[in-house]
Write a protein that holds these residues in place. Structure first.
Motif, short mmCIF file in Angstrom:
data_model
loop_
_atom_site.label_atom_id
_atom_site.label_comp_id
_atom_site.label_asym_id
_atom_site.label_seq_id
_atom_site.Cartn_x
_atom_site.Cartn_y
_atom_site.Cartn_z
N LEU A 78 0.83 -1.21 0.00
CA LEU A 78 0.00 0.00 0.00
C LEU A 78 0.86 1.26 0.00
O LEU A 78 0.52 2.26 -0.64
CB LEU A 78 -0.93 0.01 1.21
N ALA A 79 1.98 1.20 0.71
CA ALA A 79 2.86 2.37 0.79
C ALA A 79 3.48 2.73 -0.56
O ALA A 79 3.90 3.88 -0.77
CB ALA A 79 3.96 2.11 1.82
N SER A 80 3.53 1.78 -1.47
CA SER A 80 4.12 2.03 -2.79
C SER A 80 3.12 2.64 -3.76
O SER A 80 3.49 3.07 -4.86
CB SER A 80 4.66 0.72 -3.38
N LEU A 81 1.84 2.69 -3.37
CA LEU A 81 0.77 3.16 -4.25
C LEU A 81 0.32 4.56 -3.86
O LEU A 81 0.67 5.07 -2.79
CB LEU A 81 -0.42 2.18 -4.14
N THR A 82 -0.47 5.17 -4.72
CA THR A 82 -1.11 6.43 -4.33
C THR A 82 -2.14 6.14 -3.26
O THR A 82 -2.63 5.01 -3.12
CB THR A 82 -1.80 7.08 -5.53
N ASP A 83 -2.49 7.17 -2.49
CA ASP A 83 -3.51 6.98 -1.46
C ASP A 83 -4.81 6.47 -2.07
O ASP A 83 -5.48 5.60 -1.50
CB ASP A 83 -3.77 8.30 -0.73
N GLU A 84 -5.18 7.01 -3.23
CA GLU A 84 -6.43 6.63 -3.87
C GLU A 84 -6.44 5.15 -4.24
O GLU A 84 -7.41 4.43 -3.96
CB GLU A 84 -6.64 7.47 -5.13
N GLU A 85 -5.35 4.66 -4.86
CA GLU A 85 -5.30 3.26 -5.25
C GLU A 85 -5.23 2.35 -4.03
O GLU A 85 -5.87 1.30 -3.97
CB GLU A 85 -4.11 3.00 -6.17
N ALA A 86 -4.44 2.77 -3.03
CA ALA A 86 -4.30 1.96 -1.82
C ALA A 86 -5.65 1.79 -1.12
O ALA A 86 -6.03 0.68 -0.74
CB ALA A 86 -3.29 2.62 -0.87
N LEU A 87 -6.40 2.86 -0.97
CA LEU A 87 -7.69 2.79 -0.29
C LEU A 87 -8.71 2.00 -1.09
O LEU A 87 -9.55 1.30 -0.53
CB LEU A 87 -8.20 4.19 0.02
N SER A 88 -8.62 2.09 -2.42
CA SER A 88 -9.51 1.30 -3.26
C SER A 88 -9.30 -0.19 -3.03
O SER A 88 -10.25 -0.97 -2.92
CB SER A 88 -9.28 1.65 -4.73
N LEU A 89 -8.04 -0.60 -2.92
CA LEU A 89 -7.73 -2.02 -2.69
C LEU A 89 -8.16 -2.47 -1.31
O LEU A 89 -8.69 -3.57 -1.13
CB LEU A 89 -6.23 -2.25 -2.87
N VAL A 90 -7.97 -1.60 -0.31
CA VAL A 90 -8.37 -1.95 1.06
C VAL A 90 -9.89 -2.07 1.17
O VAL A 90 -10.40 -2.99 1.81
CB VAL A 90 -7.84 -0.90 2.05
N MET A 91 -10.61 -1.15 0.53
CA MET A 91 -12.07 -1.20 0.59
C MET A 91 -12.61 -2.45 -0.10
O MET A 91 -13.62 -3.01 0.30
CB MET A 91 -12.67 0.05 -0.04
#
Length: 269
Positions: free
Chosen positions: A144-157
């Motif tokens: 997640l740290a390697s991604l943008t906040d938007e992409e990281a949160l999309s994957l977590v959701m």
């Protein structure tokens, strides 16, 4: 119709993969929300090709090892595990803990290889082939740290934060708490967690980066009992972990395969 049948068959396989002791026919039908007769036809077809077997005593249906064999054969042919194993062995020996390789199979992150460095006392070990929980594992947080906040949160959701019963006592319960861990990983250069994924366990992870695209294609982690894998031990292990991840990032054949596997983005279906 063919697509629908394929989807049902895949859902059935994934269901049985999570129940190694097998499931009765009615439970399978109810869980997948399909008629009992339809579930029976799918199971019979899979059994005919030796992917499923019915226990003669309990009547439960369970997967055979054929799917696992195919997966292991595939990984063997790609050379990924062969290339990584010597690095894992060295990292396990240096740390004295469990070293694991996770690969990005977008949008999933899956553990595929390991080496155990603990020789005595408590040992932390994990199942290979399981999907990492992104919000609680060091492996997930590093990615997640390697991604943008938007992409990281999309994957977590997509995956969910996880219920308290599924995680450790320090697991982040909110997006804000998760982003604290993600931003710490960005600043540190690797992720670090204690009692978030598994009670009594600590772990750290560093990304393996594709040399051309710069995207994380997997990562290496070290995990062990939190009583032994302390912050002081973390600081001692970190240079070896980062060096091992850098070594794998520079291997062309390794990066080529994992880059194709994990190079997709959140906007793709």
């Amino acid at each position: 119709m063919a697509g629908s049948l394929l989807r049902r068959a895949l859902d059935l396989v994934e269901l049985l993969a999570n129940h190694p002791r097998g499931l009765p026919l009615q439970t399978i039908a109810d869980t997948l929300d399909i008629p009992k007769s339809g579930a029976h036809r799918l199971l019979a077809e899979l059994a005919e090709h030796a992917y499923v077997v019915q226990d003669a005593e309990t009547g439960r249906y369970l997967l055979t090892t054929k799917f696992a064999t195919l997966g292991l054969k595939h990984l063997s042919r790609t050379g990924v595990v062969d290339i990584a194993q010597s690095v894992l062995n060295r990292l396990a020996d240096l740390s004295g803990e469990l070293a694991r390789l996770a690969v990005v199979d977008y949008p999933r992150l899956v553990w595929v290889a390991k080496a155990q460095g603990a020789r005595t006392g408590l040992r932390y070990d994990g199942d290979m082939g399981s999907e990492a929980r992104l919000s609680t594992s060091s492996t997930g947080i590093a990615w997640l740290a390697s991604l943008t906040d938007e992409e990281a949160l999309s994957l977590v959701m997509r995956q969910g934060l996880g219920s308290p019963e599924e995680c450790g006592p320090n697991a982040p319960r909110t997006v804000a708490a998760l982003m604290v861990l993600v931003n710490e990983a960005r600043a540190r250069g690797y992720a670090w967690v204690q009692d978030t994924n598994t009670p009594g366990a600590a772990a750290m992870a560093a990304n393996i980066v594709h040399p051309q695209t710069g995207r994380a294609i997997g990562n290496l982690s070290v995990a062990g009992p939190s009583l032994r894998l302390t912050e002081a031990q973390r600081d001692a292990i970190a240079p070896d972990l980062l060096a091992a991840a850098a070594d794998l990032s520079s291997v062309g054949a390794f990066s080529e395969y994992l880059g194709a596997l994990g190079g997709r983005t959140a906007v793709m279906s």
